[in-house]
Design a protein around this motif. Sequence first.
Motif, mmCIF file in Angstrom:
data_model
loop_
_atom_site.group_PDB
_atom_site.id
_atom_site.type_symbol
_atom_site.label_atom_id
_atom_site.label_comp_id
_atom_site.label_asym_id
_atom_site.label_seq_id
_atom_site.Cartn_x
_atom_site.Cartn_y
_atom_site.Cartn_z
ATOM 1 N N GLY A 56 0.817 -1.205 0.000
ATOM 2 C CA GLY A 56 0.000 0.000 0.000
ATOM 3 C C GLY A 56 0.852 1.257 0.000
ATOM 4 O O GLY A 56 2.063 1.211 0.209
ATOM 5 N N LYS A 57 0.214 2.380 -0.225
ATOM 6 C CA LYS A 57 0.895 3.677 -0.199
ATOM 7 C C LYS A 57 1.249 4.001 1.249
ATOM 8 O O LYS A 57 0.404 3.934 2.126
ATOM 9 N N THR A 58 2.505 4.376 1.485
ATOM 10 C CA THR A 58 2.936 4.639 2.856
ATOM 11 C C THR A 58 3.533 6.030 3.049
ATOM 12 O O THR A 58 3.810 6.418 4.170
ATOM 13 N N ALA A 59 3.765 6.762 1.973
ATOM 14 C CA ALA A 59 4.406 8.075 2.091
ATOM 15 C C ALA A 59 3.838 9.024 1.044
ATOM 16 O O ALA A 59 3.096 8.614 0.151
ATOM 17 N N LYS A 60 4.191 10.282 1.167
ATOM 18 C CA LYS A 60 3.783 11.295 0.210
ATOM 19 C C LYS A 60 4.350 10.954 -1.170
ATOM 20 O O LYS A 60 5.440 10.414 -1.287
ATOM 21 N N ASN A 61 3.601 11.293 -2.206
ATOM 22 C CA ASN A 61 4.079 11.071 -3.574
ATOM 23 C C ASN A 61 5.422 11.751 -3.797
ATOM 24 O O ASN A 61 5.658 12.837 -3.306
ATOM 25 N N ARG A 62 6.262 11.143 -4.605
ATOM 26 C CA ARG A 62 7.486 11.791 -5.058
ATOM 27 C C ARG A 62 7.207 12.590 -6.332
ATOM 28 O O ARG A 62 8.012 13.401 -6.753
ATOM 29 N N LEU A 63 6.091 12.341 -6.974
ATOM 30 C CA LEU A 63 5.674 13.022 -8.191
ATOM 31 C C LEU A 63 4.168 13.201 -8.107
ATOM 32 O O LEU A 63 3.464 12.311 -7.630
ATOM 33 N N HIS A 64 3.678 14.350 -8.547
ATOM 34 C CA HIS A 64 2.228 14.533 -8.602
ATOM 35 C C HIS A 64 1.864 15.283 -9.870
ATOM 36 O O HIS A 64 2.722 15.906 -10.501
ATOM 37 N N LEU A 65 0.614 15.228 -10.258
ATOM 38 C CA LEU A 65 0.124 15.931 -11.434
ATOM 39 C C LEU A 65 -0.474 17.264 -11.024
ATOM 40 O O LEU A 65 -1.229 17.339 -10.055
ATOM 41 N N ASP A 66 -0.142 18.318 -11.763
ATOM 42 C CA ASP A 66 -0.806 19.615 -11.650
ATOM 43 C C ASP A 66 -1.741 19.718 -12.844
ATOM 44 O O ASP A 66 -1.297 19.624 -13.989
ATOM 45 N N LEU A 67 -3.015 19.889 -12.581
ATOM 46 C CA LEU A 67 -4.027 19.918 -13.632
ATOM 47 C C LEU A 67 -4.621 21.309 -13.754
ATOM 48 O O LEU A 67 -5.107 21.867 -12.764
ATOM 49 N N ASP A 68 -4.585 21.873 -14.943
ATOM 50 C CA ASP A 68 -5.233 23.149 -15.211
ATOM 51 C C ASP A 68 -6.615 22.835 -15.762
ATOM 52 O O ASP A 68 -6.756 22.400 -16.903
ATOM 53 N N ALA A 69 -7.614 23.006 -14.924
ATOM 54 C CA ALA A 69 -8.986 22.646 -15.305
ATOM 55 C C ALA A 69 -9.872 23.874 -15.456
ATOM 56 O O ALA A 69 -11.086 23.762 -15.473
ATOM 57 N N GLY A 70 -9.287 25.059 -15.521
ATOM 58 C CA GLY A 70 -10.081 26.273 -15.622
ATOM 59 C C GLY A 70 -10.487 26.759 -14.247
ATOM 60 O O GLY A 70 -9.678 27.314 -13.523
ATOM 61 N N GLU A 71 -11.704 26.510 -13.864
ATOM 62 C CA GLU A 71 -12.237 26.954 -12.565
ATOM 63 C C GLU A 71 -11.885 25.922 -11.493
ATOM 64 O O GLU A 71 -12.400 24.810 -11.487
ATOM 65 N N ILE A 72 -11.029 26.318 -10.573
ATOM 66 C CA ILE A 72 -10.515 25.394 -9.557
ATOM 67 C C ILE A 72 -11.625 24.851 -8.663
ATOM 68 O O ILE A 72 -11.686 23.646 -8.409
ATOM 69 N N ASP A 73 -12.501 25.710 -8.162
ATOM 70 C CA ASP A 73 -13.568 25.244 -7.262
ATOM 71 C C ASP A 73 -14.452 24.197 -7.924
ATOM 72 O O ASP A 73 -14.753 23.164 -7.331
ATOM 73 N N ASP A 103 -6.502 11.463 -4.738
ATOM 74 C CA ASP A 103 -7.380 10.571 -5.496
ATOM 75 C C ASP A 103 -7.891 9.444 -4.587
ATOM 76 O O ASP A 103 -7.519 9.376 -3.414
ATOM 77 N N PRO A 104 -8.763 8.560 -5.082
ATOM 78 C CA PRO A 104 -9.342 7.520 -4.217
ATOM 79 C C PRO A 104 -8.336 6.586 -3.547
ATOM 80 O O PRO A 104 -8.675 5.933 -2.567
ATOM 81 N N GLU A 105 -7.109 6.514 -4.041
ATOM 82 C CA GLU A 105 -6.091 5.669 -3.403
ATOM 83 C C GLU A 105 -5.048 6.485 -2.649
ATOM 84 O O GLU A 105 -4.046 5.954 -2.191
ATOM 85 N N GLY A 106 -5.272 7.791 -2.517
ATOM 86 C CA GLY A 106 -4.381 8.614 -1.701
ATOM 87 C C GLY A 106 -3.269 9.325 -2.449
ATOM 88 O O GLY A 106 -2.428 9.971 -1.824
ATOM 89 N N ASN A 107 -3.236 9.243 -3.781
ATOM 90 C CA ASN A 107 -2.222 9.946 -4.558
ATOM 91 C C ASN A 107 -2.556 11.425 -4.648
ATOM 92 O O ASN A 107 -3.655 11.787 -5.065
#
Length: 117
Positions: A56-73, A103-107
């Motif tokens: 299972g996931k045990t620590a903070k991601n070493r890589l993450h995605l930044d998504l530009d989706a327009g309106e953040i809220d 995300d649903p698995e903690g990423n």
Amino acid sequence: MRAKIDELVFDCHDPARLVRFWAALLGGDPVDRSDDWSYIDPPEFVRVAFQRVPEGKTAKNRLHLDLDAGEIDAAADEAVRLGAERLGAIVTDDHGRFVVMRDPEGNEFCFVAGTDG
């Protein structure tokens, strides 16, 4: 020698569940290649894949995605509806605005606006 990214692969517990979550956020078609490997057939971006791993996931991601989706809220609200978790309020700094999500698995991932790269 120069290489190009073929796909980004996330280790996970449930590839079929995670590929559907991310396909709903990013677009593209979820494809289950096997019980242990799923990917998004992308219309406009590098392929994103999900591979089952036993631990299972045990620590903070070493890589993450930044998504530009327009309106953040609105994007964050939709992600929560799909199974994500918001990890705080929208932050505004000298580079723009962002909100950290899980995300649903903690990423971890972020919705961003106005960043300068």
